[in-house]
Each structure stands twice: as structure tokens, then as C-alpha cells.
Design a protein around this motif. Structure first.
Motif, PDB file in Angstrom:
ATOM      1  N   GLY A 191      -0.139 -12.300  13.909  1.00 50.34           N
ATOM      2  CA  GLY A 191       0.037 -10.816  13.693  1.00 50.34           C
ATOM      3  C   GLY A 191       0.951 -10.463  12.570  1.00 50.34           C
ATOM      4  O   GLY A 191       1.315  -9.448  12.113  1.00 50.34           O
ATOM      5  N   HIS A 192       1.230 -11.478  11.681  1.00 51.72           N
ATOM      6  CA  HIS A 192       2.078 -11.065  10.565  1.00 51.72           C
ATOM      7  C   HIS A 192       1.836 -10.165   9.555  1.00 51.72           C
ATOM      8  O   HIS A 192       2.298  -9.231   9.028  1.00 51.72           O
ATOM      9  N   ASN A 193       0.398 -10.030   9.295  1.00 47.86           N
ATOM     10  CA  ASN A 193      -0.401  -9.164   8.584  1.00 47.86           C
ATOM     11  C   ASN A 193      -0.920  -8.000   9.035  1.00 47.86           C
ATOM     12  O   ASN A 193      -1.868  -7.321   8.767  1.00 47.86           O
TER      13      ASN A 193
ATOM     14  N   ASP B  78     -15.809  11.420  -6.639  1.00 51.79           N
ATOM     15  CA  ASP B  78     -14.600  10.609  -7.129  1.00 51.79           C
ATOM     16  C   ASP B  78     -13.791  10.153  -5.788  1.00 51.79           C
ATOM     17  O   ASP B  78     -12.665   9.369  -5.964  1.00 51.79           O
ATOM     18  N   VAL B  79     -14.170  10.133  -4.603  1.00 51.88           N
ATOM     19  CA  VAL B  79     -13.324  10.107  -3.644  1.00 51.88           C
ATOM     20  C   VAL B  79     -13.659   8.748  -2.873  1.00 51.88           C
ATOM     21  O   VAL B  79     -14.629   8.373  -2.471  1.00 51.88           O
ATOM     22  N   LEU B  80     -12.643   7.808  -2.667  1.00 48.85           N
ATOM     23  CA  LEU B  80     -12.641   6.456  -2.086  1.00 48.85           C
ATOM     24  C   LEU B  80     -11.992   6.532  -0.654  1.00 48.85           C
ATOM     25  O   LEU B  80     -10.847   6.680  -0.580  1.00 48.85           O
ATOM     26  N   ALA B  81     -12.639   6.414   0.213  1.00 50.73           N
ATOM     27  CA  ALA B  81     -12.011   6.339   1.636  1.00 50.73           C
ATOM     28  C   ALA B  81     -11.826   4.833   2.158  1.00 50.73           C
ATOM     29  O   ALA B  81     -13.165   4.191   2.233  1.00 50.73           O
ATOM     30  N   TYR B  82     -10.887   4.426   2.433  1.00 49.24           N
ATOM     31  CA  TYR B  82     -10.902   2.900   2.893  1.00 49.24           C
ATOM     32  C   TYR B  82      -9.742   2.703   4.008  1.00 49.24           C
ATOM     33  O   TYR B  82      -8.973   3.659   4.231  1.00 49.24           O
ATOM     34  N   ALA B  83      -9.943   1.738   5.031  1.00 48.45           N
ATOM     35  CA  ALA B  83      -9.475   1.545   6.112  1.00 48.45           C
ATOM     36  C   ALA B  83      -8.610   0.452   6.016  1.00 48.45           C
ATOM     37  O   ALA B  83      -9.088  -0.501   5.431  1.00 48.45           O
ATOM     38  N   TYR B  84      -7.368   0.025   6.398  1.00 49.76           N
ATOM     39  CA  TYR B  84      -6.668  -0.807   6.464  1.00 49.76           C
ATOM     40  C   TYR B  84      -5.717  -0.942   7.478  1.00 49.76           C
ATOM     41  O   TYR B  84      -5.230  -0.070   8.194  1.00 49.76           O
ATOM     42  N   ALA B  85      -5.257  -2.235   7.971  1.00 53.12           N
ATOM     43  CA  ALA B  85      -4.217  -2.423   9.124  1.00 53.12           C
ATOM     44  C   ALA B  85      -2.795  -2.524   8.435  1.00 53.12           C
ATOM     45  O   ALA B  85      -2.637  -3.131   7.377  1.00 53.12           O
ATOM     46  N   ARG B  86      -1.682  -2.273   9.260  1.00 48.55           N
ATOM     47  CA  ARG B  86      -0.389  -2.579   8.871  1.00 48.55           C
ATOM     48  C   ARG B  86       0.289  -3.245  10.017  1.00 48.55           C
ATOM     49  O   ARG B  86      -0.084  -3.091  11.139  1.00 48.55           O
TER      50      ARG B  86
END
Length: 1158
Positions: A252-254, A383-391
Motif C-alpha cells: 500500500g505504499h503508493n 480542453d478538459v482532461l478528467a483523470y482519476a488516481y489514488a493517494r
């Protein structure tokens, strides 16, 4: 996702590799093998897509398809190739400590060495010689502070010894052992175990250790070596436990895509694998990989599990053959993709830190494979970029909406996001409901900043999604849902629209139920459809346009539906397993990418009424010669290793694809020259392709850089520019006539205007149907000065500085100001006016006001107020003062504004919201709304002010409102509030009457005499104030002072509604209780004579005090004062009380006899 081999490194002399480990921080690659081979390699990081030139002296490097474009997944030549000396046996185990930049290796002879980097060279730091004790496995914990070493046989030495001293410390020998040591070489604890160990893994929190044994058991110990429990083995066979082949636990480090998904993977020699959420998981996911000699590793964020091994297949001749394969699985357990690898056996594998590459040790080679992940992202609204990511620190998925033009970002947390897609100005987000008990998913249509426009709950899990301007399509393996959404703020629906929406707003169907051409969905609820038997031919992907919906199935079947009726138009069958499909802009062709990355094009049969549709780009979407068969068919076109594609939005024959690290643009099935690029294709419009380097975006998702967006022009656009710049306008015009496109005609227009060739400019504008442009050219022709024409053309091209300079050189500063006004550059307008360039006060005030708008829109209200004041924009100035709570400035505006100005009303309402009644009343009065001023005072209980305003401005109705409010207070038992209301409104006679009534009620209730006295005093004071106010109102001006007293008395007599007795004797009640209290005090202080005299005065207040109380007090005081005459008279009074009972009279008589008979 897509994966392909990109590089191969050959080990000299054909030495077989046993282990490979990729450092998860700095990019070093450790590879170990037979004969004590140990190397540390490092790949160059290319800059701007240019590969390095580093050469390897002892390793042959073969580049098959490097991925340029920068970023963590871009392989290149070797920048380090160091051979580490120290091992004699085969190096079988290697592990990195990224926090402390250390490499730990062990060989078959039991030798363990810790290596450290110093000045670019790796050196031995610590060494431990086990003398034939074999290391089964070793792992650092998450923070790199501890290492756990598992031995197959007993403990024979200390954990570490200094490499310089090479001191060996022998302890004791036994079977199976574990040693845990610190990063600085200190031994923390060691333990003998009665088992043979094969694998070890730390738990993510570093508090427990999981051991895998040679017998196939999983045993859990705490961090001090105390046995806790056995972890269940769910992959056992009837014959007994299977030996563990490999295990890996993501720490789970990243961060994690979902905290509830499995993190622990255990694979056994029979090829079966169990995925567990933790060591307590009793319901793990079971997977049969159908492989042997298995190894496995999680990627950098636990979203992909790579499992390598050997599969046995039979050839057409019946011979059995071994192939090396890497299979990729999602943590939810479903299969993603497989990769065949040359060679006999994959002995080890390791992920790069970014998760975009994986290294495979195969025989005497290291193979590198590039992974193109399926990021959760979409591009829309131009022009809109939507992106998902985990913290790592948050359980939710972070979703960012990044405007790549303005660089504005809007980030919000989203729970359990599964899918994203978009169309036009809207995006679709598919999320799992937060309620775990409710098996529901949420469809959310969001705008360019992530604000939800409409949502819908569904009862099945969508795996595929497509979107058009007004419709959303989602599908699972069996179900397809069509939903018509309505955006917030759109116009009202007509009656016909309402009728249509009843039937078309939502439809769902099972893919097996719609199989006849012309059939449509029945609108059955999804909960009913979910109960049906799963389809044997599941849906694999979908695509949609405004007129067509395509559903692809595992068998290669394609279902073509007409929209918006969702009627089955055609069915096709192709020899592919579609994974990705896309429709061109006319819905006449379908691009299909199968699971192997092979791209095919399919010509669709025109739907009824849609044949002959023309592409916006000026080309007919005609079928090529390769596909003229009726009913549609595959074109004679094929490309391999395709992982992304995009059709042009304005030309049915144009599309772009990504093949490994190259982008190809096709026109009429003919490819243009490839472009080296590692980006994902965002859009393809007007011969311009927008791509984003998502790999680099995901490295720093909080701070994406504009440089990560690439604008790539097609060959025709580049050629047109070259012809115009190098040959001439006429040749460029001819070239575009032969290759027409609106974007190319726009280039001709720009070139013609730059040379003031209005003839060609008008021809080109006609070709691209730009009629406003034609009007602009006609306006240019009417200008009498060539410099003016040049200035206007420069402004047309956005070269405003050049246009302004031309005007200033012409000494036409007025035109320069007008230019800046047209482009709303108000800061420059002010500079020009202040520099003496002309302009009047109206223009300057307008400029100041617009500058105020600039700061106001950015919520810098203090700065905005300064400019609004200069621009005399009092409406916005008042708003800014209110927002920054500058109420003094807001009050000053009341005096500044003219009477009846609308801003005054707004100011008054603002003062009301903060309770500043006096200022609000002033503003209302100046605005001319006396009623609002009076109402405000009454609402804030400022009745004095309300009465004053009503009397001053002769406002009627105040009396009735006052009475109505007082009646309400009295009805609710709030007598004191009613008294205070009358007092503030100067209705003293009514407040006095209420106080007098309260005193009488208190006297009847036998309350404290002092309290009753105070009530009478307050009532009397109100009567006195009533007399004073009445006389002062009747006095009038100074000239009438001589007759004020008489007129005051007359006014009192005419206005009062109170009893004359109360007015004449206002202090009578207070006097009665004063004497009563005084008599009591005198009596108890011993002044009985004074008490008698005071009690005698009380005889005058029998109308206020009870006679029983008066004469009882008088009898008592006179008895002690030996005033028996007075005492006798008091008893006579008591015995003659009309309301006395017989018992009381007998008591009075008996007491009198006792007193006077002595």
C-alpha cells in the motif's frame, strides 16, 4: 490494457539468470544468476523523446520498439552496467531497500551481501556467510527499517558482519530458521522453527510476518517471532497440501485503487492462486492460471498482478510444447491480458516503479515489456482532461478536472469510481454505491468542473459505457441500458417531448432477448433482467453515435441498433474477439481492436434513411473497393499492436492509431509518416490531434504541466503550411482545392489576409462557408488606409501588440483604445488614456468598472471595490463593501447616491441582513419606500424609530400593526414583552395598565410585597411619562409655550382611554405597599409605636390591600405598643369582615377575650 515486448538484454557467455529486481526509486536493475553472476544495470531516461547513446560493454542490447516521449515508461540504452564481485554460488535471491538505497543478495552457498552505492559505484557494506545454509527468501518491510531472512536449514551465523572485517560469528545449528535484523546490521531476533521455509512476506503495517512452508502451509507470526495462527490454504487438492510456488503482498505504499480489494496473492505449484484481502480473509478469490513454475508480483499501486509461468500446449500434430507466458490479472480477480515470451522458462520478474514496464529474467536474457494501462480518464469540452488516481493517505479515489487551456484544476474525492467516458461538454462517471448492502451503481453526468448535472441509480454493474449528446449507454456482460439524461438549466420540454421521454428516457434489455432484426427493447426493469440466466456470449465492448449503437460480443457478433428507438438494424459476425470499437463521424465504418491488439475496419450497412450521409469534412463516407459486399463486411486492412485509436470528428476517412510507441494517421486507409509519441489520443478534429502523456501526468497528478499535452498536425496540414511559406499563395490555393478541408481553407484565408490579397481570401472564405469572415474582408476593403488594413488583420490574427503599434505610429491613439476595448484589455485602455492618448471620462469609468469585474470574478473584492469606486459603479461597489464587511463605506454610499436610486434599495436590504436598522431605514427613506423603512424597524423591534418615522412621514397603519403585535404577545403569555413593546412605542397608558394589572395579579397570588410595590412604581412612572409626552406633543413650537400646560391637559383629557381614577392616583398602589412594608420593618426593628402610626395610615388603602391584612397588622402592633384602644378597634373591624368564615370569627373573638380580660 496493452502490453508488448520492447527491449532485450543478453547476458554474456549465456549465463542463466535466477533473479531480477528493479529498484522502485532510482531505477537500478539487479540481476543474478549462475556462477556468482550479479550485475546492476540502469537504463537511460530519454529527454523529450530522444533516446540516449549509452553503450553496454558486457551485455548485448536489442531494441525492438522503445517508448519515447519521456516519462517513467520510456526505455533506452544502458547508463550503468556494473558487475558486482563477491558471490561464488548461484545468486538466487535479491531485494532492494529503496528507502536506504541498499541491495541485498544471497546465493546458494548461504552468502548474504548488502551492497551500497558510493560515488556512482556499488560496494559491499555488510556480509554474512552461512556456510551452506540456504536462504529461502528475504524481504524488507515497508519502511525499510527491518529485514526478515528465512532459511531452509538452521541458523549458523549472525545476521550481518562488517564487509571489511568479514568476521563470522557462529551460533547454533538446527532445521528451519528466521532472523530479523535492522537496516544498520543489528540482529533484532532469531528463531528456530520446526518447519522448512520457502517464502516470507511482511504485512503492510509491518507488525506481522507471513511464512510459506515447503509443505504448503501459511503461518502468521508477530513482529517479535511469536506464532499467531495458520492462514487457510484454499487451493489444496485431495491428495494434500500443495507446495507454495510464489507469494506477494502489496504494502500500500503508493495508495490503492480500492481499500477493499485483495492485496495478498499466493500461488501454488499446481497453478492455482488465491487472492486475499488480508490474512483473515475467509472468502478469497480463486484463480486457476493453468501454469507451472509460477512466479508473481504486484505492480506499483496494487492495480495489476503479473503471474509468470509455463503453459503446456499441443500442436496440430499432437506434440506437447512448453511456452513461457505472463498473465495479468486485476485485483478483483478477472483476467486482463497475457504475453508470450521467447525462451524456456521465466525464472523471475519485477515491476518498474511507475508500473509501466516489467522486467523478465528468461534463460540468459532480460526482457522488458511496456504496459499501456487502462487509466480512468476522458477528454471533453475541447480542453478538459478528467483523470482519476489514488493517494496513499486517502481511501477515496481523487478525480481531477484539468482545463488544459487555462490550467485551472478542480479536484474532488470520489468513492469507488469504475468507469469514465464523455461526449461534447459533459462526462459520465460510474461509481459504486457507498452502501455495501445495496448492490447499486450510480451514473453521474458531470460538467467541465465536475459538478453533477443529473444522476441515476441502476441495479447492475456496468463494465462498458458510451455517451452521446443526450444519451448514456452502459452495459454489463448481459444487460444493456439506454438512458436519456436532461441537463440542468436546459429549456422546458414541450408536450411532445414529454410523451417521447416517457417511452425513451430509459430502456434496458438482455442481450439475448433482442435477436430479431427490427426488434427493440421492451423497457423491462433492470432488477427483473438481472434474474435471467447469464449469456453464454457476453458483451465485450460498446460504441455509440447520435444515430447508431454497436454492441460487440465475445464470439465476434456485432449488433447494430438504430437510435433513438434502440431498434436492432443489423447483425454481423466477424472472426475476432473485440476489445475496443469506435464509430466514425458518419457511423458508416467501425474500427475494431481485438484482444491481441489487431486492428480491423468494418463497413456497416447503412441504416434505413441514413444512406448517403455526407461527412462534415467534405468527403462522402463511401465504401472502399475491398468491401462492396451487401450487408457490410471487413475491409482489406489490418494493423498489429494497436492500443489506442480515434476517428476524426469531421472526416469519415481519417483516423489515428497508436502502435506501440508510434502514432499513425490514415486517410483512405493509406498511412502517413509515423510520429514518435507515447501519449493517449484525446481528440482528432480539424486535422489536429491532441494527445496527453498520461504516464507523466500520473507521476504528479496534483500538478499537471501543459507541456504534457501534445498537438500533432496531420500531413496535409503540415504540407499546406510548407507550400504557403516556401512556394506561394497560388500554389497553396491549388493544393487545398485538390485536398479540401475547412481547416486548410482557413490557412489559405490567413495567408491571403497577411498579404492583403482580399480576392483569394474571399474565395477561400466561400469554400469554408465562413460568412462572418466575408463581412470582415468587405470591411477591410472599405478602409481608406493600408496601415489600417494591416492593423485590423494583425488584430484578426491575435497580434494585438502589432496592431496597436501600427495605430500609434499613425498617431491614431483613439483607434488603439478602440482596439483594446474590443478585446476587453481594459488595463491597457487605462494606460493609453493616462498616457494622453485621448479618450473621455466615460470611457475611463467604463475601463475602471471592467477592471473591477476582473477582480470581482476572482473573488478579490477589496481590489474590485477600489476600481468600482473610480468607475462610479455603485451597484457593484455596494456588493463588494458588503462582501468585505465594509459597512462604513456602505453607509457613506447612502449620502453619495441620488434620491430614488435603485442601489439604495439594495443597500438597505444588505443592512437589514446584518441587523443595522438605522442605516437600513435611512436607505429606504432616501429610496422613497417609507413602508419598507417602518416595516424594518418593527421587524427589528425598534418601535421608537418606527413610530418616529411613521409620524414624521405621516405613514398610516402603525397603530393597527402595534396593536396586532401586542395582542399576539399577550395571547402567547408574553406580557413583559408586550409591556416593553408599548414602552418603546411610547404607548405609556397601555404599558402602565398592563403593569397595574400584573401588580394586582401578584397581590392576589400573595407574592413578595416588595415585588408588588416595584410593579406599582413602574406603572406610576409610565403614567408620569404619559403625562409628559402628551403635554410635550401639545406644546408645538416655541411661540406656543405659554399655553402648553393648558393644551397638554386638554390633550390628555381627549386622548386617554384609561380610568380617571388610575390617572389621578397613579402612585396610590405604590404608597399602599410602601406603608405596608414600612410598618413591617418598624415592627420587627422594635419601633412598635411607629409601626402603629404607619398601620393606621394603611386604613386608607383598603381598596388595594386586604382589610384582614391591614387590621391584623394594626392589632398586632398596637398590642405590643399597649395602644389597646386602637387594638380594640382593629379587632372590631376583623370581627365584622363580611367575607370572614365562622371559624375565623370565633378565633378573632377568642383572641380578643384573652387580650382584654387580663
Amino acid at each position: 490494457m496493452f502490453i508488448y515486448l520492447s527491449k532485450k538484454i543478453a547476458i554474456p557467455n549465456g549465463v542463466k539468470l535466477r533473479t531480477v529486481a528493479w529498484n522502485n526509486d532510482q531505477g537500478w536493475i539487479a540481476c543474478g544468476g549462475e556462477d556468482g553472476l550479479l550485475k546492476v544495470l540502469k537504463l537511460e531516461t530519454p529527454i523529450n523523446g530522444n533516446s540516449g547513446t549509452g553503450n553496454s560493454k558486457s551485455a548485448a542490447v536489442e531494441n525492438s520498439a522503445d517508448r519515447p516521449g519521456g516519462g517513467p515508461a520510456a526505455p533506452s540504452n544502458l547508463s550503468m552496467n556494473q558487475t558486482l564481485e563477491g558471490h561464488n554460488g548461484a545468486v538466487a535471491c535479491s531485494t532492494w531497500n529503496p528507502q536506504h538505497r541498499k541491495l541485498t543478495t544471497s546465493d546458494d552457498n548461504g552468502l548474504i551481501i548488502v551492497w551500497i552505492l558510493y560515488k556512482g559505484i556499488w560496494y559491499e557494506e555488510m556480509i554474512n556467510n552461512r556456510n551452506k545454509s540456504i536462504v529461502a527468501d528475504m524481504q524488507w518491510n515497508r519502511d525499510g527499517s527491518k529485514i526478515c531472512i528465512a532459511y531452509q536449514d538452521g541458523m549458523r551465523g549472525s545476521l550481518w558482519a562488517a564487509a571489511t572485517e568479514r568476521e563470522l560469528i557462529r551460533n547454533y545449528v538446527n532445521t528451519g530458521a528466521v532472523i530479523v535484523g535492522s537496516v544498520d546490521g543489528n540482529r533484532l531476533w532469531g528463531k528456530e522453527l520446526k518447519i522448512t521455509l520457502s517464502h516470507v512476506q511482511w504485512t503492510p503495517d509491518g507488525q506481522r510476518i507471513l511464512f510459506g512452508t515447503a509443505a504448503g502451509e501459511l503461518q502468521l507470526y508477530d513482529s517479535t517471532g511469536t506464532f499467531m495462527r495458520k492462514v487457510s490454504n484454499y487451493c489444496s487438492e485431495a491428495s494434500g497440501l500443495m507446495k507454495i510456488a510464489a507469494m506477494d503482498w502489496y504494502n500500500g505504499h503508493n495508495g490503492s485503487v480500492d481499500v477493499s480489494i485483495p492485496r495478498l496473492a499466493v500461488c501454488f505449484e499446481n497453478g492455482k492462486m488465491q487472492l486475499m484481502r488480508d490474512e483473515m480473509d475467509t472468502a478469497p478469490l480463486m484463480i486457476d492460471t493453468n501454469m507451472r513454475h509460477v512466479n508473481l508480483k504486484w505492480n506499483n499501486n496494487g492495480s495489476i498482478l503479473a503471474v509468470s509461468g509455463v503453459q503446456y500446449i499441443r500442436s496440430t500434430q499432437g506434440d506437447e510444447k512448453e511456452i513461457s507466458v505472463v498473465q495479468f490479472f486485476a485485483p478483483q480477480g478477472y483476467f486482463l491480458r497475457s504475453l508470450k515470451v521467447p525462451g524456456k522458462r521465466i525464472t523471475s520478474l519485477s515491476w518498474e516503479y511507475s508500473g509501466l514496464r516489467i522486467a523478465l529474467a528468461v534463460d540468459s536474457f532480460i526482457y522488458f515489456a511496456n504496459i499501456r494501462p487502462d487509466y480512468r480518464w476522458t477528454f471533453f469540452a475541447n480542453d478538459v482532461l478528467a483523470y482519476a488516481y489514488a493517494r496513499a493517505e486517502r481511501a477515496e479515489t481523487m478525480l481531477t478536472f484539468w482545463n488544459t487551456k487555462t490550467n485551472e484544476r478542480f479536484t474532488k474525492p470520489v468513492n469507488k469510481l469504475t468507469l469514465m467516458t464523455s461526449h461534447g461538454d459533459n462526462s459520465l462517471l460510474v461509481t459504486k454505491s457507498e452502501d455495501d448492502d445495496a448492490d447499486q451503481w450510480i451514473l453521474t453526468v458531470a460538467n467541465a468542473i465536475g459538478t453533477a448535472q443529473e444522476t441515476k441509480y441502476i441495479d447492475f454493474e456496468p463494465k462498458f459505457a458510451a455517451m452521446t449528446k443526450t444519451h448514456v449507454f452502459v452495459a454489463s456482460a448481459d444487460l444493456v441500458l439506454h438512458w436519456q439524461f436532461k441537463l440542468v438549466g436546459t429549456g422546458k420540454l414541450t408536450a411532445l417531448d414529454v410523451l417521447r421521454r416517457v417511452d425513451l428516457r430509459e430502456r434496458a434489455f438482455h442481450i439475448d432477448d433482442v435477436s430479431i432484426i427490427g426488434a427493440g427493447s421492451t423497457g423491462v426493469s433492470t432488477s427483473d433482467l438481472s434474474k435471467k440466466r447469464p449469456s453464454e456470449d457476453p458483451v465485450t465492448t460498446i460504441a455509440a453515435s447520435e444515430t447508431t449503437l454497436i454492441v460487440a460480443r465475445l464470439s465476434g457478433a456485432l449488433h447494430q441498433f438504430a437510435l433513438p428507438s434502440v431498434t436492432l438494424d443489423n447483425k454481423y459476425s466477424i472472426p475476432l474477439r473485440p476489445q475496443l470499437i469506435a464509430l466514425n463521424c458518419t457511423s458508416s465504418r467501425l474500427a475494431i481492436v481485438d484482444t491481441a491488439g489487431v486492428l480491423k475496419l468494418f463497413e456497416l450497412q447503412p441504416a434505413t434513411g441514413n444512406s448517403g450521409s455526407k461527412a462534415p469534412g467534405g468527403l462522402i463516407g463511401a465504401r472502399s473497393d475491398a468491401a462492396k459486399a451487401e450487408g457490410g463486411g471487413l475491409l482489406n486492412f489490418e494493423r498489429k499492436d494497436v492500443w489506442d485509436l480515434k476517428w476524426s470528428d469531421d472526416n469519415a476517412e481519417l483516423f489515428a492509431i497508436m502502435e506501440k510507441t508510434r502514432m499513425y494517421v490514415f486517410r483512405n486507409l493509406d498511412p502517413e509518416e509515423p510520429i514518435t509519441c507515447g501519449g493517449y489520443i484525446c481528440s482528432f478534429d480539424s486535422l489536429l490531434i491532441k494527445a496527453v502523456l498520461l504516464d507523466d501526468v500520473m507521476l504528479l497528478p496534483d500538478k499537471p504541466a501543459r507541456e504534457l499535452m501534445a498537438n500533432i498536425e496531420t500531413k496535409s496540414l503540415r504540407d499546406t503550411r510548407n507550400i504557403l511559406s516556401q512556394i506561394g499563395l497560388a500554389d497553396g490555393f491549388q493544393f487545398v482545392e485538390e485536398n479540401p478541408h475547412p481547416r486548410l481553407w482557413k490557412l489559405i484565408v490567413d495567408a491571403a489576409l497577411d498579404k492583403l490579397d482580399f480576392g483569394i481570401a474571399k474565395k477561400a472564405l466561400v469554400k469554408c462557408q465562413d460568412y462572418p469572415g466575408l463581412q470582415f474582408v468587405k470591411t477591410l476593403q472599405k478602409l481608406d488606409d493600408e496601415n489600417k488594413q494591416k492593423a485590423e488583420v494583425a488584430a484578426y490574427f491575435g497580434q494585438h501588440e502589432t496592431a496597436e503599434k501600427i495605430y500609434l505610429d499613425m498617431d491614431r491613439k483613439d483607434l488603439a483604445i478602440d482596439l483594446r476595448e474590443r478585446i476587453s484589455d481594459w488595463f491597457r485602455v487605462v494606460q493609453l488614456i493616462k498616457s494622453g492618448a485621448g479618450g473621455d471620462d466615460i470611457v475611463l469609468e467604463k475601463a475602471w468598472s471592467h477592471i473591477g469585474h476582473y477582480y470581482y470574478d476572482r473573488q478579490k473584492w477589496s481590489q474590485a471595490a477600489t476600481y468600482y469606486a473610480q468607475g462610479r459603479n455603485f451597484d457593484r461597489l455596494a456588493e463588494c463593501y458588503y462582501l468585505i464587511e465594509e459597512y462604513d463605506g456602505l453607509e457613506r454610499l447612502i449620502s453619495t447616491l441620488p434620491d430614488a436610486d435603485d442601489v439604495l434599495k439594495d443597500i438597505a436590504e444588505k443592512f437589514v441582513t446584518v441587523g443595522m436598522v438605522e442605516q437600513a431605514a435611512r436607505a429606504f427613506v432616501k429610496f422613497g419606500d417609507i413602508k419598507a423603512a417602518v416595516d424594518t424597524c418593527m421587524q427589528m423591534n425598534q418601535w421608537n424609530m418606527a413610530i418616529e418615522l411613521a409620524n414624521k412621514h405621516r405613514f398610516g397603519g402603525i397603530e393597527s400593526l402595534l396593536t396586532q403585535y401586542a395582542t399576539h404577545l399577550l395571547d402567547t403569555g408574553k406580557t413583559l414583552e408586550a409591556i416593553e413593546l408599548y414602552r418603546q412605542a411610547n404607548h405609556c397608558q397601555k404599558s402602565a395598565k398592563l403593569l397595574y394589572k400584573l401588580a394586582e395579579e401578584a397581590a392576589k397570588a400573595n407574592r413578595d410585597p416588595l415585588t408588588i410595590k416595584k410593579m406599582y412604581v413602574l406603572a406610576a412612572l409610565e403614567v408620569e411619562r404619559y403625562h409628559t409626552l402628551t403635554r410635550s406633543q401639545a406644546a408645538g413650537s416655541q411661540e406656543q409655550q405659554t399655553s402648553a400646560a393648558l393644551e397638554g391637559l386638554l390633550a390628555e383629557d381627549s386622548k386617554t382611554t384609561m380610568e380617571s381614577k388610575f390617572l389621578d392616583e397613579a402612585w396610590r398602589g405604590a404608597e399602599a405597599y410602601h406603608f405596608y412594608i414600612l410598618a413591617q420593618r418598624q415592627f420587627y426593628s422594635g419601633n412598635v409605636e411607629g409601626a402603629v402610626k404607619t398601620a393606621l395610615h394603611l386604613r386608607e388603602f383598603e381598596d388595594i390591600l386586604d382589610a384582614r391584612i391591614i387590621f391584623s397588622l394594626l392589632a398586632l402592633a398596637s398590642f405590643y405598643a399597649k395602644r389597646f384602644d386602637a387594638c380594640s378597634k382593629a379587632f372590631i373591624k376583623l370581627e365584622s369582615l363580611p367575607n370572614a368564615t365562622v371559624t375565623e370569627l370565633e378565633q378573632y373573638e377568642k383572641l380578643a377575650l384573652n387580650i382584654f380580660m387580663k
